[in-house]
Design an enzyme around this catalytic site. Sequence first.
Site, PDB file in Angstrom:
ATOM      1  N   GLU A   1      -9.563  11.519   0.756  1.00 46.28           N
ATOM      2  CA  GLU A   1     -10.828  12.251   0.813  1.00 46.28           C
ATOM      3  C   GLU A   1     -12.000  11.711   1.708  1.00 46.28           C
ATOM      4  OE1 GLU A   1     -11.558  15.006  -0.379  1.00 46.28           O
ATOM      5  OE2 GLU A   1      -9.878  15.478  -1.908  1.00 46.28           O
TER       6      GLU A   1
ATOM      7  N   GLU B   1       6.831  -0.636  -9.259  1.00 41.47           N
ATOM      8  CA  GLU B   1       5.584  -1.355 -10.085  1.00 41.47           C
ATOM      9  C   GLU B   1       5.680  -2.707 -10.172  1.00 41.47           C
ATOM     10  OE1 GLU B   1       4.672  -0.805 -14.520  1.00 41.47           O
ATOM     11  OE2 GLU B   1       4.429   1.135 -13.352  1.00 41.47           O
TER      12      GLU B   1
END
Length: 311
Positions: free
Chosen positions: A94, A125
């Site tokens: 963004e 992960e």
Amino acid sequence: MTSTSNPRHLRAELESLTTEAFRPELSDIDQLATLDIARLMNGEDTSVPAAVAQRLPEIAAAIDAVADRMSHGGRLIYAGAGTAGRLGVLDASECPPTFNTDPSQVVGLIAGGREAMVTSIEGAEDSKKLARDDLDALALTSADTVVGISASGRTPYAIGAVEHARRQGALTIGLACNADSALAAAADHGIEIVVGPELITGSTRLKAGTAQKLVLNMLSTITMIRLGKTYGNLMVDVRASNDKLRARSRRIVALATGAADAEIEAALAQAGGEVKTAILILLADVDAPTATTLLSTANGHLRAALRAAED
């Protein structure tokens, strides 16, 4: 043997985490009316801003440190797995349309890469090495900031990113949702937003995810304010890449200057669509090359450029 390869050890570790705690009072939630569940969930969510508020001094200190690094050419790099990683990628993505940053200035890394945005990548992960490799691929420098994000505060990928970045001399931030987390302890700036057990046991995309989103909003937005990417609360570095943003650009110039539509259109045309330059043209009554020079000298800070134009 590590906790990730010992199921009993890992289970005990998870059971010790606030974010994983079971709430027996909610064990009949599936039998409630939909509206009652919605009310419960909404009530849970209202507690998140208060938890963030308790950590505002730590958040502010981290932001000032990030802004200082970025003002000298550093990058802001988020690193996380699962929901935490996706939130980092979202926040990074963004920044170019909102603040006209280069895509390389704010970067989101997620364990498992692009595919992990929409698909679970088994075991990603759990790898500190994967985090090191991802950061090395970016040619990490001591000017950069790495933010490890993990609700549990124990995710190896996030911890590995912070540990590796710190060894390279980069600034590090650890954002977690459990107290006394390994992630916060590994970082220069530890931020622990303890939101408590989730409505659905262990579903940290809920309150923990909301808390992480709020903090990431602050990290990027206030850093950009400190870097001169806004004029007051106006997005003067907005990138006008579509019709909506072009209309927003005109409105921002109007709000900042009070000029008539024809003047705004002329200034934007002279400025090549750059909002900040158009505002300076109108408020300082200078031509586009002068406005560009003033802004460059002021490192993009519109207020400083306006003061310089008055001298």
